[in-house]
Write an enzyme that holds these catalytic residues in place. Structure first.
Site, PDB file in Angstrom:
ATOM      1  N   ASP A 153       0.824  -1.211   0.000  1.00 46.17           N
ATOM      2  CA  ASP A 153       0.000   0.000   0.000  1.00 46.17           C
ATOM      3  C   ASP A 153       0.856   1.258   0.000  1.00 46.17           C
ATOM      4  O   ASP A 153       0.418   2.313  -0.465  1.00 46.17           O
ATOM      5  CB  ASP A 153      -0.887   0.029   1.246  1.00 46.17           C
ATOM      6  CG  ASP A 153      -2.169  -0.759   1.072  1.00 46.17           C
ATOM      7  OD1 ASP A 153      -2.242  -1.575   0.141  1.00 46.17           O
ATOM      8  OD2 ASP A 153      -3.107  -0.559   1.873  1.00 46.17           O
ATOM      9  N   GLY A 217     -11.848   2.507   6.612  1.00 46.23           N
ATOM     10  CA  GLY A 217     -10.655   3.336   6.581  1.00 46.23           C
ATOM     11  C   GLY A 217     -10.791   4.265   5.387  1.00 46.23           C
ATOM     12  O   GLY A 217     -11.327   3.874   4.350  1.00 46.23           O
ATOM     13  N   ARG A 290     -24.314   2.624   6.381  1.00 44.52           N
ATOM     14  CA  ARG A 290     -25.715   2.351   6.036  1.00 44.52           C
ATOM     15  C   ARG A 290     -26.641   2.926   7.098  1.00 44.52           C
ATOM     16  O   ARG A 290     -27.729   3.421   6.785  1.00 44.52           O
ATOM     17  CB  ARG A 290     -25.925   0.847   5.870  1.00 44.52           C
ATOM     18  CG  ARG A 290     -25.311   0.277   4.601  1.00 44.52           C
ATOM     19  CD  ARG A 290     -25.290  -1.223   4.577  1.00 44.52           C
ATOM     20  NE  ARG A 290     -24.360  -1.769   5.558  1.00 44.52           N
ATOM     21  CZ  ARG A 290     -23.963  -3.031   5.589  1.00 44.52           C
ATOM     22  NH1 ARG A 290     -24.408  -3.882   4.678  1.00 44.52           N
ATOM     23  NH2 ARG A 290     -23.119  -3.454   6.505  1.00 44.52           N
ATOM     24  N   GLU A 390      -8.706  -3.737  -6.141  1.00 42.66           N
ATOM     25  CA  GLU A 390      -7.352  -3.969  -5.646  1.00 42.66           C
ATOM     26  C   GLU A 390      -6.830  -5.343  -6.050  1.00 42.66           C
ATOM     27  O   GLU A 390      -5.632  -5.511  -6.301  1.00 42.66           O
ATOM     28  CB  GLU A 390      -7.318  -3.793  -4.128  1.00 42.66           C
ATOM     29  CG  GLU A 390      -7.531  -2.351  -3.694  1.00 42.66           C
ATOM     30  CD  GLU A 390      -7.640  -2.190  -2.192  1.00 42.66           C
ATOM     31  OE1 GLU A 390      -6.663  -1.725  -1.589  1.00 42.66           O
ATOM     32  OE2 GLU A 390      -8.704  -2.526  -1.628  1.00 42.66           O
TER      33      GLU A 390
END
EC number: 2.7.2.1
Length: 403
Positions: A153, A217, A290, A390
């Site tokens: 990352d 995140g 939500r 990803e």
């Protein structure tokens, strides 16, 4: 029967309490299998997976560890589906933090494993899980021992200028202890930036874009002429935006106050800032967007939490405009919240009218659940929703490295 193509990559993404996996062809982008094991270490652990035709979900046990989940995945999909297994040429692993030594994706050997281990203090929730995935894959598939690739990352941020990555603390701490801003979500930011370059028909090396990866995140990155020049996360993924349970930016003196005046331990403070803050801390109820989407117009605390989230996000976007050399091509929203919560996109862009963004309400409401496209008016600066992938990005890096 569907013909399985060669050059398949097995992708593993071991999170703090989950394991994502996929088998795909990085050339034609086709996924032959993808899945998620979630609720590790809880009373019921579930696995959801999808093959070419069908979606499945089942409880696979209780209080399962990462290694238990990986063993289940390997036994189910590699012992049962040998036609897939024989076409796999490598394994790609998501690793959250590469520390100060690793600059790019790389083949995994003992030295790389040691460096990932050394970076655990920078990503204490994720790097240990990433290592379990790596070691288990090597153990289960010795044939691929030299074809495991780590995709970090932090790699996307290795070319940030010192003005972006250094903290204004004594330089000694950077020189001797490597304390600097490393960023996170780099694989996702790079992927959606590459995708928007294709949409705009621009060479990536001339692209100026601000990418917003919004999930539990969350982070923002500024890409100028194809290079990431700044990002919101720092030494660890705690810095920056308001997140599901993480505080993001705070005055560091708050930590001293909690320690000295309130008598809290460092471990207690760390737990509060990483697991009990953010949207959960502000609302006192939930970190699940939500819930906030449903309650925004009816509950004061829910509305306040969302407004603070968008306030912080819009400030980062506006500040990154100054890094774009007077030419911003687009904003991109991605991640679970960025892709699926039109409310967040609308509130955030409404704060950016001064710099040329005007939401198209119908377009915005129509883009979620895997859809992608433009959400601003035709005369506005463009803002796009682009679902991240990803696993595909990791597979593409993996095939490039092993070849």
């Amino acid at each position: 029967m569907v013909k399985i193509l060669n050059n398949l990559i097995f992708v593993l993404n071991c999170g703090s309490s989950s394991v994502k996996f996929a088998i795909l062809n990085p050339d034609n982008k086709k996924k032959y299998l993808s899945g998620l094991v979630e609720c590790l270490f809880l009373s019921k652990t579930y696995m959801k997976w999808k093959d070419l035709t069908t979606e499945h979900k089942k409880c696979i046990g209780s209080n399962l560890s990462h290694k238990d989940a990986l063993n289940f995945i390997f036994n189910k999909f590699f012992l049962e589906k040998k036609d897939i297994y024989k076409n796999i040429v490598g394994i790609g692993h998501r690793v959250v933090h590469g520390g100060n030594k690793i600059k790019s994706s790389t083949l995994i050997d003992d030295n790389i494993i040691q460096l990932i281990q050394k970076a655990i203090s920078f990503a204490p929730l994720h790097n240990p899980a990433n290592l379990i995935g790596i070691k288990t894959a090597i153990e289960k598939f010795p044939i691929f021992a030299k074809k495991n690739v780590a995709v970090f990352d932090t790699s996307f941020y290795q070319n940030m200028p010192e003005t972006s990555f250094l903290y204004a603390i004594p330089y000694f701490f950077y020189k001797e202890h490597h304390i600097r801003r490393y960023g996170a979500h780099g694989t996702s930011h790079h992927y959606v930036a590459s995708e928007v370059a294709l949409i705009l028909n621009k060479n990536f090396n001339s692209l100026n874009v601000i990418t917003c990866h919004l999930g539990n995140g969350a982070s923002v990155s500024a890409v100028c002429n194809g290079i990431c020049v700044d990002t919101s996360m720092g030494l660890t993924p705690l810095e920056g935006l308001v997140m599901g349970t993480r505080s993001g930016d705070i005055d560091p003196s708050i930590i001293f106050f909690m320690y000295q005046k309130l008598g809290m331990s460092i471990d207690e403070i760390h737990t509060i800032l990483t697991k009990e803050s953010g949207l959960l801390g502000l609302s006192g109820i939930s970190s699940d967007f939500r819930y906030f989407e449903k309650k925004y117009y009816f509950e004061k605390k829910a509305r306040l939490a969302v407004d603070i989230f968008c306030h912080r996000l819009s400030k980062y976007i506006a500040s990154y405009m100054s890094l774009m050399e007077n030419n911003l091509d687009a904003i991109v929203f991605t991640g679970g919240i960025g892709e699926n919560v039109p409310l967040i996109r609308e509130i955030t862009l409404s704060k950016l009218l001064l710099i040329g963004f005007k939401i198209d309400t119908q377009r915005n409401l129509g883009i979620k659940n895997g859809k992608h496209g433009l959400i601003t008016t035709d005369k506005s600066r463009p803002a796009f929703v682009i679902p991240t992938d990803e696993e595909l990005a990791i597979a593409q890096e993996t095939i490039k490295i092993i070849k």
